[in-house]
Design a protein around this motif. Structure first.
Motif, PDB file in Angstrom:
ATOM      1  N   VAL A  70       0.839  -1.202   0.000  1.00 12.84           N
ATOM      2  CA  VAL A  70       0.000   0.000   0.000  1.00 12.84           C
ATOM      3  C   VAL A  70       0.875   1.254   0.000  1.00 12.84           C
ATOM      4  O   VAL A  70       0.608   2.223  -0.737  1.00 12.84           O
ATOM      5  N   LEU A  71       1.941   1.239   0.796  1.00 11.80           N
ATOM      6  CA  LEU A  71       2.808   2.407   0.895  1.00 11.80           C
ATOM      7  C   LEU A  71       3.541   2.663  -0.417  1.00 11.80           C
ATOM      8  O   LEU A  71       3.668   3.818  -0.846  1.00 11.80           O
ATOM      9  N   VAL A  72       4.034   1.607  -1.062  1.00  4.25           N
ATOM     10  CA  VAL A  72       4.700   1.771  -2.361  1.00  4.25           C
ATOM     11  C   VAL A  72       3.731   2.400  -3.361  1.00  4.25           C
ATOM     12  O   VAL A  72       4.084   3.311  -4.112  1.00  4.25           O
ATOM     13  N   GLY A  73       2.492   1.902  -3.355  1.00  7.02           N
ATOM     14  CA  GLY A  73       1.480   2.462  -4.241  1.00  7.02           C
ATOM     15  C   GLY A  73       1.171   3.916  -3.909  1.00  7.02           C
ATOM     16  O   GLY A  73       1.002   4.748  -4.815  1.00  7.02           O
ATOM     17  N   MET A  74       1.120   4.245  -2.615  1.00  2.78           N
ATOM     18  CA  MET A  74       0.836   5.617  -2.188  1.00  2.78           C
ATOM     19  C   MET A  74       1.951   6.566  -2.626  1.00  2.78           C
ATOM     20  O   MET A  74       1.683   7.668  -3.137  1.00  2.78           O
ATOM     21  N   VAL A  75       3.215   6.151  -2.428  1.00  3.88           N
ATOM     22  CA  VAL A  75       4.345   6.993  -2.833  1.00  3.88           C
ATOM     23  C   VAL A  75       4.326   7.201  -4.348  1.00  3.88           C
ATOM     24  O   VAL A  75       4.534   8.314  -4.844  1.00  3.88           O
ATOM     25  N   GLY A  76       4.062   6.113  -5.093  1.00  2.00           N
ATOM     26  CA  GLY A  76       3.997   6.211  -6.548  1.00  2.00           C
ATOM     27  C   GLY A  76       2.902   7.167  -7.001  1.00  2.00           C
ATOM     28  O   GLY A  76       3.110   7.992  -7.905  1.00  2.00           O
ATOM     29  N   LEU A  77       1.722   7.083  -6.366  1.00  2.00           N
ATOM     30  CA  LEU A  77       0.605   7.965  -6.715  1.00  2.00           C
ATOM     31  C   LEU A  77       0.946   9.422  -6.421  1.00  2.00           C
ATOM     32  O   LEU A  77       0.666  10.315  -7.246  1.00  2.00           O
ATOM     33  N   VAL A  78       1.556   9.667  -5.270  1.00  2.00           N
ATOM     34  CA  VAL A  78       1.933  11.042  -4.906  1.00  2.00           C
ATOM     35  C   VAL A  78       2.927  11.611  -5.921  1.00  2.00           C
ATOM     36  O   VAL A  78       2.807  12.775  -6.331  1.00  2.00           O
ATOM     37  N   LEU A  79       3.891  10.806  -6.351  1.00  2.00           N
ATOM     38  CA  LEU A  79       4.862  11.279  -7.340  1.00  2.00           C
ATOM     39  C   LEU A  79       4.184  11.636  -8.654  1.00  2.00           C
ATOM     40  O   LEU A  79       4.531  12.632  -9.303  1.00  2.00           O
ATOM     41  N   ILE A  80       3.209  10.812  -9.070  1.00  2.00           N
ATOM     42  CA  ILE A  80       2.468  11.100 -10.305  1.00  2.00           C
ATOM     43  C   ILE A  80       1.703  12.413 -10.170  1.00  2.00           C
ATOM     44  O   ILE A  80       1.718  13.261 -11.074  1.00  2.00           O
ATOM     45  N   LEU A  81       1.044  12.606  -9.017  1.00  2.00           N
ATOM     46  CA  LEU A  81       0.285  13.838  -8.787  1.00  2.00           C
ATOM     47  C   LEU A  81       1.212  15.053  -8.756  1.00  2.00           C
ATOM     48  O   LEU A  81       0.865  16.134  -9.252  1.00  2.00           O
ATOM     49  N   LEU A  82       2.391  14.879  -8.163  1.00  2.00           N
ATOM     50  CA  LEU A  82       3.353  15.979  -8.085  1.00  2.00           C
ATOM     51  C   LEU A  82       3.876  16.357  -9.471  1.00  2.00           C
ATOM     52  O   LEU A  82       4.174  17.531  -9.738  1.00  2.00           O
ATOM     53  N   ARG A  83       4.008  15.353 -10.333  1.00  2.00           N
ATOM     54  CA  ARG A  83       4.576  15.598 -11.675  1.00  2.00           C
ATOM     55  C   ARG A  83       3.563  16.198 -12.636  1.00  2.00           C
ATOM     56  O   ARG A  83       3.928  16.995 -13.520  1.00  2.00           O
ATOM     57  N   THR A  84       2.285  15.842 -12.502  1.00  2.00           N
ATOM     58  CA  THR A  84       1.263  16.345 -13.415  1.00  2.00           C
ATOM     59  C   THR A  84       0.910  17.787 -13.049  1.00  2.00           C
ATOM     60  O   THR A  84       0.210  18.033 -12.072  1.00  2.00           O
ATOM     61  N   GLY A  85       1.418  18.712 -13.839  1.00  2.00           N
ATOM     62  CA  GLY A  85       1.155  20.129 -13.583  1.00  2.00           C
ATOM     63  C   GLY A  85       2.042  20.725 -12.512  1.00  2.00           C
ATOM     64  O   GLY A  85       1.884  21.902 -12.152  1.00  2.00           O
ATOM     65  N   TRP A  86       2.965  19.934 -11.951  1.00  2.00           N
ATOM     66  CA  TRP A  86       3.891  20.383 -10.915  1.00  2.00           C
ATOM     67  C   TRP A  86       3.163  20.996  -9.717  1.00  2.00           C
ATOM     68  O   TRP A  86       3.594  21.974  -9.126  1.00  2.00           O
ATOM     69  N   ARG A  87       2.031  20.382  -9.360  1.00  2.00           N
ATOM     70  CA  ARG A  87       1.297  20.848  -8.183  1.00  2.00           C
ATOM     71  C   ARG A  87       0.320  19.758  -7.759  1.00  2.00           C
ATOM     72  O   ARG A  87      -0.023  18.866  -8.535  1.00  2.00           O
ATOM     73  N   VAL A  88      -0.096  19.835  -6.487  1.00  2.00           N
ATOM     74  CA  VAL A  88      -1.145  18.952  -5.978  1.00  2.00           C
ATOM     75  C   VAL A  88      -2.370  19.822  -5.751  1.00  2.00           C
ATOM     76  O   VAL A  88      -2.355  20.719  -4.898  1.00  2.00           O
ATOM     77  N   SER A  89      -3.418  19.590  -6.524  1.00  2.00           N
ATOM     78  CA  SER A  89      -4.615  20.422  -6.458  1.00  2.00           C
ATOM     79  C   SER A  89      -5.503  20.018  -5.285  1.00  2.00           C
ATOM     80  O   SER A  89      -5.240  19.029  -4.597  1.00  2.00           O
ATOM     81  N   ARG A  90      -6.562  20.782  -5.083  1.00  2.00           N
ATOM     82  CA  ARG A  90      -7.479  20.496  -3.984  1.00  2.00           C
ATOM     83  C   ARG A  90      -8.174  19.144  -4.169  1.00  2.00           C
ATOM     84  O   ARG A  90      -8.304  18.374  -3.210  1.00  2.00           O
ATOM     85  N   TRP A  91      -8.622  18.848  -5.396  1.00  2.00           N
ATOM     86  CA  TRP A  91      -9.315  17.570  -5.589  1.00  2.00           C
ATOM     87  C   TRP A  91      -8.358  16.404  -5.464  1.00  2.00           C
ATOM     88  O   TRP A  91      -8.747  15.316  -5.000  1.00  2.00           O
ATOM     89  N   GLU A  92      -7.085  16.600  -5.850  1.00  2.00           N
ATOM     90  CA  GLU A  92      -6.081  15.545  -5.670  1.00  2.00           C
ATOM     91  C   GLU A  92      -5.788  15.339  -4.190  1.00  2.00           C
ATOM     92  O   GLU A  92      -5.568  14.210  -3.738  1.00  2.00           O
ATOM     93  N   GLY A  93      -5.794  16.437  -3.429  1.00  2.00           N
ATOM     94  CA  GLY A  93      -5.626  16.323  -1.984  1.00  2.00           C
ATOM     95  C   GLY A  93      -6.776  15.553  -1.364  1.00  2.00           C
ATOM     96  O   GLY A  93      -6.574  14.705  -0.482  1.00  2.00           O
ATOM     97  N   ALA A  94      -8.006  15.841  -1.829  1.00  2.00           N
ATOM     98  CA  ALA A  94      -9.177  15.114  -1.333  1.00  2.00           C
ATOM     99  C   ALA A  94      -9.075  13.633  -1.666  1.00  2.00           C
ATOM    100  O   ALA A  94      -9.481  12.768  -0.870  1.00  2.00           O
ATOM    101  N   LEU A  95      -8.523  13.322  -2.836  1.00  2.00           N
ATOM    102  CA  LEU A  95      -8.327  11.920  -3.234  1.00  2.00           C
ATOM    103  C   LEU A  95      -7.390  11.207  -2.266  1.00  2.00           C
ATOM    104  O   LEU A  95      -7.664  10.081  -1.828  1.00  2.00           O
ATOM    105  N   LEU A  96      -6.287  11.863  -1.899  1.00  2.00           N
ATOM    106  CA  LEU A  96      -5.318  11.268  -0.970  1.00  2.00           C
ATOM    107  C   LEU A  96      -5.930  11.045   0.412  1.00  2.00           C
ATOM    108  O   LEU A  96      -5.727   9.998   1.032  1.00  2.00           O
ATOM    109  N   VAL A  97      -6.692  12.039   0.897  1.00  2.00           N
ATOM    110  CA  VAL A  97      -7.364  11.899   2.196  1.00  2.00           C
ATOM    111  C   VAL A  97      -8.370  10.765   2.135  1.00  2.00           C
ATOM    112  O   VAL A  97      -8.475   9.940   3.062  1.00  2.00           O
ATOM    113  N   GLY A  98      -9.123  10.673   1.024  1.00  2.00           N
ATOM    114  CA  GLY A  98     -10.113   9.609   0.865  1.00  2.00           C
ATOM    115  C   GLY A  98      -9.483   8.228   0.878  1.00  2.00           C
ATOM    116  O   GLY A  98     -10.003   7.302   1.515  1.00  2.00           O
ATOM    117  N   ILE A  99      -8.353   8.083   0.192  1.00  2.00           N
ATOM    118  CA  ILE A  99      -7.645   6.796   0.169  1.00  2.00           C
ATOM    119  C   ILE A  99      -7.201   6.422   1.580  1.00  2.00           C
ATOM    120  O   ILE A  99      -7.311   5.260   2.001  1.00  2.00           O
TER     121      ILE A  99
END
Length: 309
Positions: A269-298
């Motif tokens: 789960v942690l490997v997947g979480m780190v991978g997802l965060v890196l993808i979110l960080l790379r897309t647009g070089w920012r973590v948006s509000r809805w992406e933040g909500a996605l992380l909290v939801g997970i």
């Protein structure tokens, strides 16, 4: 059960105040002896803020509660990247950069993946602990050579203050507080797990992890209020790396940790979480509000799944 919950909360407060006392007093004392801000940030502040995780992890390992020991580190890292990072992004989108993604983020991902691979042997032993510690030391030396600091916001709060004899007692009190907090948290968590009929791993990866991540949560909220959101990503990713390389590494050096099936699942789960965060960080070089909500939801879904399993 009520007494155990009160004990757990008291332990969380001891860990929080103890870590703050250690960082503040040790930094002021180091300044008095003309230790550079860079060295203070890379050692005292960085390692001091990981003290709660270390005390709980090593205390659990030495008392034979191996699942709580490993789950605390894994759970803290998931909590940092899921709940805390997500919550901060929901308050205000977080700006990323190439250094955070390609250097610090990739280092955390490779470290997490490496721990997962070694865990498949059934144990995280002395040699692997030494490797993790060597990685941490190399990383600190690299940051020192690059003249990069960590913990700038903690040091800023100490501007204008000078060390005196009282700070020596505060430093001792800080170590006493985190020692007592670590012992009480492990005891309370074990009792709560028994009362709820869940495994020690579940309690460790959820409630204990959240308790030891309290300093990071408070620090990030304070930084967000001060408008320093650009520092949050580096601090959270750096905290996760310190938890693995420093806390887990030193614990394994002192006492090898057996890896249960639940632990292996948590590492996936942690490997997947780190991978997802890196993808979110790379897309647009920012973590948006809805992406933040996605992380909290997970993170919340994982908690519900762990308790209902």
């Amino acid at each position: 059960m009520t007494v155990d919950i009160i004990t757990f909360l008291a332990a969380a407060l001891l860990l929080w105040f103890g870590a703050n006392w250690i960082v503040a007093s040790a930094a002021l004392i180091a300044r008095k002896f003309n230790v550079s801000e860079l060295v203070i940030g890379l050692t005292i502040v960085a390692l001091g803020t990981s003290a709660p995780e270390f005390l709980v992890t090593i205390n659990a390992a030495m008392r034979g509660h191996n699942d709580i020991s490993l789950s605390n580190v894994v759970g803290s890292n998931i909590f940092n990247l899921g709940f805390i990072l997500g919550l901060m992004a929901m308050i205000k989108p977080l700006v990323s950069n190439k250094t955070i993604v390609y250097r610090d983020g990739l280092l955390l991902f490779l470290t997490t993946a490496g721990i997962l691979l070694v865990s498949m042997t059934g144990e995280l032993g002395h040699v692997f602990g030494g490797v993790l510690m060597l990685m941490l030391i190399s990383y600190l030396v690299y940051l020192g050579m690059k003249r990069e600091n960590v913990g700038d916001e903690e040091l800023e709060e100490l501007e204008g203050q000078e060390a005196n004899w009282k700070h020596g007692f505060v430093l001792v009190a800080g170590f006493a507080a985190i020692s007592a907090g670590g012992h009480l948290m492990v005891s309370a968590a074990t009792s709560i797990a028994t009362a709820l009929g869940v495994s020690s791993w579940v309690i460790g990866v959820t409630i204990v992890a959240a308790g030891t991540s309290l300093p990071e949560l408070v620090t990030c909220l304070a930084a967000s209020i001060k408008g320093k959101n650009e520092m949050l990503l580096g601090n959270l990713i750096g905290s996760d790396f310190f938890n693995f390389a420093g806390v887990l590494g030193l614990t394994c050096l002192l006492k090898p940790l057996p890896v249960s099936d639940e632990a292996s699942s948590g590492l996936y789960v942690l490997v997947g979480m780190v991978g997802l965060v890196l993808i979110l960080l790379r897309t647009g070089w920012r973590v948006s509000r809805w992406e933040g909500a996605l992380l909290v939801g997970i993170n919340l879904i994982r908690w519900v799944r762990d308790f209902s399993a």
